[in-house]
Write a protein that holds these residues in place. Sequence first.
Motif, PDB file in Angstrom:
ATOM      1  N   THR A  86       1.038  -1.349   0.061  1.00  0.00           N
ATOM      2  CA  THR A  86       0.061  -0.015   0.148  1.00  0.00           C
ATOM      3  C   THR A  86       0.756   1.315  -0.109  1.00  0.00           C
ATOM      4  O   THR A  86       0.485   2.185  -0.748  1.00  0.00           O
ATOM      5  CB  THR A  86      -0.961  -0.050   1.221  1.00  0.00           C
ATOM      6  N   ASP A 101      -6.039   0.821  -8.258  1.00  0.00           N
ATOM      7  CA  ASP A 101      -6.603   0.485  -6.898  1.00  0.00           C
ATOM      8  C   ASP A 101      -6.302  -0.837  -6.352  1.00  0.00           C
ATOM      9  O   ASP A 101      -5.873  -1.744  -7.175  1.00  0.00           O
ATOM     10  CB  ASP A 101      -8.036   0.554  -6.949  1.00  0.00           C
ATOM     11  N   LEU A 102      -6.118  -0.864  -4.966  1.00  0.00           N
ATOM     12  CA  LEU A 102      -5.702  -2.200  -4.389  1.00  0.00           C
ATOM     13  C   LEU A 102      -6.737  -2.408  -3.399  1.00  0.00           C
ATOM     14  O   LEU A 102      -7.227  -1.528  -2.442  1.00  0.00           O
ATOM     15  CB  LEU A 102      -4.355  -2.069  -4.016  1.00  0.00           C
ATOM     16  N   VAL A 103      -7.728  -3.414  -3.759  1.00  0.00           N
ATOM     17  CA  VAL A 103      -8.665  -4.008  -2.718  1.00  0.00           C
ATOM     18  C   VAL A 103      -7.984  -4.892  -1.531  1.00  0.00           C
ATOM     19  O   VAL A 103      -7.433  -5.838  -2.282  1.00  0.00           O
ATOM     20  CB  VAL A 103      -9.877  -4.552  -3.496  1.00  0.00           C
ATOM     21  N   VAL A 104      -8.275  -4.705  -0.518  1.00  0.00           N
ATOM     22  CA  VAL A 104      -7.642  -5.664   0.451  1.00  0.00           C
ATOM     23  C   VAL A 104      -8.718  -6.376   1.356  1.00  0.00           C
ATOM     24  O   VAL A 104      -9.587  -5.689   1.936  1.00  0.00           O
ATOM     25  CB  VAL A 104      -6.547  -4.916   1.513  1.00  0.00           C
ATOM     26  N   THR A 105      -8.694  -7.660   1.516  1.00  0.00           N
ATOM     27  CA  THR A 105      -9.453  -8.387   2.389  1.00  0.00           C
ATOM     28  C   THR A 105      -8.755  -9.525   3.051  1.00  0.00           C
ATOM     29  O   THR A 105      -7.510  -9.700   3.073  1.00  0.00           O
ATOM     30  CB  THR A 105     -10.459  -9.340   1.616  1.00  0.00           C
TER      31      THR A 105
END
Lengths: 390, 324
Positions: A86, A101-105
């Motif tokens: 990030t 974009d970076l989606v984090v789960t």
Amino acid sequence: MNIVRRMTLAAGCILALATGPAFAQSAVGELPPDQQELYKLVDPAIPLGQSAYRDFKPKKAPPWKIGYASTYAGNTWRAAILKEFTEVLLPKYKEAGLVSDLVVTQSDLKDAVQIQQMRQMVDDGVDAIIICCSNVTAINQTIEYAHSKGVPVFSVSGYVTSPYAITASENNTQGGYVSGKWLAQEIGGKGNVLLVNGIPGFASSDSFDVGAKKALEEFPDIKLVGTVAGQWTDQVAQVEVQKFLATNPTKIDGMIVQSASENGVLNAVLQSGRDMMPIVLGGEASAACYWRNNPKFVSKSFHFWPPASDARLVWDVMMRTLEGQGPKIQSILRPALPYTIEDVNAALKPDCDTNSTDWVEPANDGWWPASVAPGYFLRPEDPLAWRPKS
Amino acid sequence: MNRAANRRVLAHYGYLAVPLGLFIVLTILAAMRSPNLFTGTGLAGAVIVAAPLILCTLALTPIVMVGRGSVDLSIGPLMGFVNVTLVAWLTQGGFTHPLAIFAWAMGLGAAFQLLQALVILYVRVAPIIVSLSSYLVLTGVNLLIMPRAGGLAPDWMMAWGAGRSLLSPVTFVVIAALLLWAVFWRSTLHGHVRLTGADERMAYTSGVATEKVRIGAHLLGGVFAGLAAVCYTGLIASGDPTQGANYTLQAVTALVLGGASLSGGRGGAVGSVLGALNMFLVANLLATFHFEMISGAATKLAFGLILVVSLLANALTANRMSTR
């Protein structure tokens, strides 16, 4: 037939085992010769066939949306890997116009939740998914689902067996082997050894153990007196080792530790009042700080899975794949890198913190050198400088 | 008279108000934040992911209904036990006929629950201790049978986990389980289970064979546990000895969210299914927020808060009903 032979590699001496048939059928033969050497001691469950993404074209032009489906967040290692994504990689590639974009789960080690999160990512239109340290088989159907929607999945630090994934990971069996061998030699080839592993049943943990035990078997005077699960977490490892030391009065001459728990192990030994024995360190800056203050503690240590370097590795492999550079092989594996007190002195200040949550990383791009990466791709280019060809 | 009948229905099923309300709210929120959930593949994915938890919760339901505080903590590892034996023994041994797989799963689940019921009844150990011991033993046994995740599910099951269509075999397994519940619900056993759970002594003096009733409840739970394991094996298309513990915690949470009383007597399939679906929806919703590092903590916090709030709401509605 197994052929054990000795080879020299960079700064360390590595013994390796070649398994003939698996080696012949794999895509390892397409790699540069020096890299082929690194695949001689590999967990046989790791797929080494040709990558399914050799002719891959992304479903749309950049900038791409990336998903990161992590499984756990409870240790310093996970924090470091996410920070690299990030705070370093995302801004850099955003600026280059390649990533949007970076989606984090995070699934808290629940496979079903990770499956749900990955499917959600695919349905919400991500262009690639990075998974960390996942179950080796449980999410294969989900990876296939992602593949069917044009979304490649990249597994960092730990392999998955799906032919539709690309693994970019450390070679844990080799890591376990070199550390076991080093420890055995460090304690003079005889004595009692305690193994502090990760989470039994998890691939990285078990692969590492296989390598470590294999190394110890070569020393008949060394006895593996116990195994405890440190769960790659300092606090857990500290409690487990304390319990072991309290209930086993036998002398322990050395400990093999799976990293991200070495500082906990170190503290447990200090609290037990026993004399410090050689311990296999990974890259925790906290334990490295103890080493800096006690230079005679051990002769060397290893980078098994340096988090920021692992993050850069998988990101690089992912960008190259999205750019259509064509990865040759399903699993890109990095060997454990030895380092010495000089490296620690260079990385840490004399007033370092023994409770630090940082990591000592390989110098420069030592983990995934820019000179090595192109050898793993069919049409290599600099991933950051790459632009779509109109 | 109409009002009296209404009140009776409310007293019977009033506990469903909270889970149902929560389900409606969560569905609306999910439709706003994660509209892809309501597409064909979205729902197909939801079914395959939620099915093992739904069935685990269903497995807990008759056992908790029969009282003595018997929350079966071993449910997760039991599902894992069936899963690893299906993969490591049956599939590798070549016994892959669907009938053999289903019979083994349901039979093993029921046999294990029978064993637990007999220990509870005749060794006279508190159910929570029996199930805790089973939990620990099975967690270890699973790792012995399959030291690490791997293996392959039978061929006919391999495509289950892809979840491309809502009408997948997993959906039919869940429907079959609900039909089985309906049969149980219509039977006298259901009334006896509720009576035994509400007041075992009164049930006994009324001539209910409480021991047989307890055994029956456990057997039914075991069958559901077996079905949960089949769906779980389909979901991951392999064996995994490490996931059991997660399912115990989730299923107990879902059970309570569904309004079942942990002290027995109250509970049902509708509540349990709603509870499990609510768990799924919360996880789904949370994944749409960018919690990053703290998303695990956020999920736990959310489940904890929802659990506390729904327990409070349940207690309030129960109070209101009893004062009327």
